[in-house]
Design a protein around this motif. Structure first.
Motif, PDB file in Angstrom:
ATOM      1  N   SER A  26      15.333   0.626 -12.597  1.00  9.41           N
ATOM      2  CA  SER A  26      14.891   0.040 -11.333  1.00  9.41           C
ATOM      3  C   SER A  26      13.443   0.386 -11.005  1.00  9.41           C
ATOM      4  O   SER A  26      12.992   0.198  -9.888  1.00  9.41           O
ATOM      5  N   GLY A  27      12.686   0.858 -11.948  1.00 11.09           N
ATOM      6  CA  GLY A  27      11.284   1.162 -11.710  1.00 11.09           C
ATOM      7  C   GLY A  27      10.976   2.632 -11.882  1.00 11.09           C
ATOM      8  O   GLY A  27       9.865   2.990 -12.189  1.00 11.09           O
ATOM      9  N   GLY A  28      11.934   3.485 -11.648  1.00 10.97           N
ATOM     10  CA  GLY A  28      11.774   4.897 -11.898  1.00 10.97           C
ATOM     11  C   GLY A  28      10.876   5.623 -10.919  1.00 10.97           C
ATOM     12  O   GLY A  28      11.220   6.663 -10.424  1.00 10.97           O
ATOM     13  N   LYS A  29       9.702   5.104 -10.624  1.00  7.27           N
ATOM     14  CA  LYS A  29       8.745   5.808  -9.792  1.00  7.27           C
ATOM     15  C   LYS A  29       8.960   5.549  -8.302  1.00  7.27           C
ATOM     16  O   LYS A  29       8.259   6.097  -7.486  1.00  7.27           O
ATOM     17  N   GLY A  30       9.872   4.671  -7.976  1.00  4.47           N
ATOM     18  CA  GLY A  30      10.098   4.356  -6.579  1.00  4.47           C
ATOM     19  C   GLY A  30       8.985   3.496  -5.999  1.00  4.47           C
ATOM     20  O   GLY A  30       8.856   3.369  -4.799  1.00  4.47           O
ATOM     21  N   ARG A  31       8.165   2.941  -6.851  1.00  2.00           N
ATOM     22  CA  ARG A  31       7.052   2.116  -6.418  1.00  2.00           C
ATOM     23  C   ARG A  31       7.512   0.679  -6.240  1.00  2.00           C
ATOM     24  O   ARG A  31       8.193   0.137  -7.112  1.00  2.00           O
ATOM     25  N   PRO A  32       7.179   0.036  -5.136  1.00  2.00           N
ATOM     26  CA  PRO A  32       7.608  -1.344  -4.938  1.00  2.00           C
ATOM     27  C   PRO A  32       6.974  -2.278  -5.954  1.00  2.00           C
ATOM     28  O   PRO A  32       5.863  -2.050  -6.414  1.00  2.00           O
ATOM     29  N   GLN A  33       7.692  -3.332  -6.285  1.00  2.20           N
ATOM     30  CA  GLN A  33       7.179  -4.332  -7.212  1.00  2.20           C
ATOM     31  C   GLN A  33       6.268  -5.306  -6.468  1.00  2.20           C
ATOM     32  O   GLN A  33       6.366  -5.465  -5.267  1.00  2.20           O
ATOM     33  N   GLY A  34       5.397  -5.966  -7.196  1.00  5.29           N
ATOM     34  CA  GLY A  34       4.492  -6.943  -6.604  1.00  5.29           C
ATOM     35  C   GLY A  34       3.166  -6.328  -6.219  1.00  5.29           C
ATOM     36  O   GLY A  34       2.942  -5.128  -6.372  1.00  5.29           O
ATOM     37  N   PRO A  35       2.262  -7.172  -5.708  1.00  6.26           N
ATOM     38  CA  PRO A  35       0.927  -6.679  -5.351  1.00  6.26           C
ATOM     39  C   PRO A  35       0.982  -5.720  -4.163  1.00  6.26           C
ATOM     40  O   PRO A  35       1.803  -5.877  -3.266  1.00  6.26           O
ATOM     41  N   PRO A  36       0.088  -4.722  -4.153  1.00  2.00           N
ATOM     42  CA  PRO A  36       0.064  -3.798  -3.018  1.00  2.00           C
ATOM     43  C   PRO A  36      -0.440  -4.501  -1.762  1.00  2.00           C
ATOM     44  O   PRO A  36      -1.188  -5.489  -1.845  1.00  2.00           O
ATOM     45  N   PRO A  37      -0.056  -4.025  -0.593  1.00  2.00           N
ATOM     46  CA  PRO A  37      -0.493  -4.641   0.661  1.00  2.00           C
ATOM     47  C   PRO A  37      -2.018  -4.743   0.777  1.00  2.00           C
ATOM     48  O   PRO A  37      -2.541  -5.699   1.352  1.00  2.00           O
ATOM     49  N   GLU A  38      -2.741  -3.768   0.196  1.00  2.00           N
ATOM     50  CA  GLU A  38      -4.205  -3.786   0.256  1.00  2.00           C
ATOM     51  C   GLU A  38      -4.774  -5.001  -0.481  1.00  2.00           C
ATOM     52  O   GLU A  38      -5.767  -5.582  -0.045  1.00  2.00           O
ATOM     53  N   ALA A  39      -4.138  -5.383  -1.576  1.00  2.00           N
ATOM     54  CA  ALA A  39      -4.594  -6.540  -2.353  1.00  2.00           C
ATOM     55  C   ALA A  39      -4.319  -7.846  -1.613  1.00  2.00           C
ATOM     56  O   ALA A  39      -5.095  -8.799  -1.704  1.00  2.00           O
ATOM     57  N   ILE A  40      -3.250  -7.876  -0.860  1.00  2.00           N
ATOM     58  CA  ILE A  40      -2.919  -9.076  -0.070  1.00  2.00           C
ATOM     59  C   ILE A  40      -3.888  -9.187   1.099  1.00  2.00           C
ATOM     60  O   ILE A  40      -4.467 -10.250   1.350  1.00  2.00           O
ATOM     61  N   ALA A  41      -4.103  -8.082   1.802  1.00  2.00           N
ATOM     62  CA  ALA A  41      -4.991  -8.083   2.975  1.00  2.00           C
ATOM     63  C   ALA A  41      -6.431  -8.441   2.594  1.00  2.00           C
ATOM     64  O   ALA A  41      -7.130  -9.112   3.356  1.00  2.00           O
ATOM     65  N   ALA A  42      -6.868  -8.019   1.412  1.00  2.00           N
ATOM     66  CA  ALA A  42      -8.252  -8.267   0.987  1.00  2.00           C
ATOM     67  C   ALA A  42      -8.553  -9.756   0.867  1.00  2.00           C
ATOM     68  O   ALA A  42      -9.700 -10.177   1.034  1.00  2.00           O
ATOM     69  N   CYS A  43      -7.545 -10.573   0.602  1.00  2.00           N
ATOM     70  CA  CYS A  43      -7.767 -12.009   0.408  1.00  2.00           C
ATOM     71  C   CYS A  43      -7.330 -12.863   1.593  1.00  2.00           C
ATOM     72  O   CYS A  43      -7.344 -14.090   1.504  1.00  2.00           O
ATOM     73  N   GLU A  44      -6.975 -12.216   2.713  1.00  2.00           N
ATOM     74  CA  GLU A  44      -6.627 -12.998   3.902  1.00  2.00           C
ATOM     75  C   GLU A  44      -7.839 -13.803   4.335  1.00  2.00           C
ATOM     76  O   GLU A  44      -8.938 -13.268   4.486  1.00  2.00           O
ATOM     77  N   GLY A  45      -7.652 -15.104   4.503  1.00  2.00           N
ATOM     78  CA  GLY A  45      -8.737 -15.984   4.920  1.00  2.00           C
ATOM     79  C   GLY A  45      -9.693 -16.349   3.792  1.00  2.00           C
ATOM     80  O   GLY A  45     -10.704 -17.009   4.035  1.00  2.00           O
ATOM     81  N   LYS A  46      -9.413 -15.935   2.576  1.00  2.00           N
ATOM     82  CA  LYS A  46     -10.260 -16.231   1.417  1.00  2.00           C
ATOM     83  C   LYS A  46      -9.625 -17.340   0.593  1.00  2.00           C
ATOM     84  O   LYS A  46      -8.480 -17.718   0.804  1.00  2.00           O
ATOM     85  N   SER A  47     -10.372 -17.817  -0.384  1.00  2.00           N
ATOM     86  CA  SER A  47      -9.886 -18.857  -1.287  1.00  2.00           C
ATOM     87  C   SER A  47      -9.765 -18.306  -2.695  1.00  2.00           C
ATOM     88  O   SER A  47     -10.393 -17.298  -3.041  1.00  2.00           O
TER      89      SER A  47
END
Length: 88
Positions: A26-47
């Motif tokens: 299940s991932g072992g490290k307990g780290r969530p799958q998918g892009p980190p929230p910081e990567a999502i926030a960085a592209c808010e309002g961008k193309s």
């Protein structure tokens, strides 16, 4: 009586062996799958294709390009290997 004890012992040993295997699957490290929230926030309002820099989980600056990943625009680091991050 001895048969019940043997059955319980085998069951406990089976659980002790299987639980770490399930944890690793299940991932072992307990780290969530998918892009980190910081990567999502960085592209808010961008193309798609816009260059951005965001701060990573360890405080480092990450130069990235906004790309569509699973229907969402996220910052993908410039040094990301093709196909995404390495699997452990």
């Amino acid at each position: 009586m001895k048969k019940q004890l043997l059955t319980k012992t085998v069951l406990i040993l089976t659980l002790v062996i299987l639980l770490p295997i399930v944890g690793c699957a299940s991932g072992g490290k307990g780290r969530p799958q998918g892009p980190p929230p910081e990567a999502i926030a960085a592209c808010e309002g961008k193309s798609v294709g816009d260059s951005v820099t965001f701060t990573g989980r360890e405080g480092e600056s990450i130069k990235s390009t906004c790309q569509e990943v699973d229907g969402q625009i996220v910052a993908v680091p410039e040094d990301m290997p093709k196909g995404g991050p390495p699997r452990s």
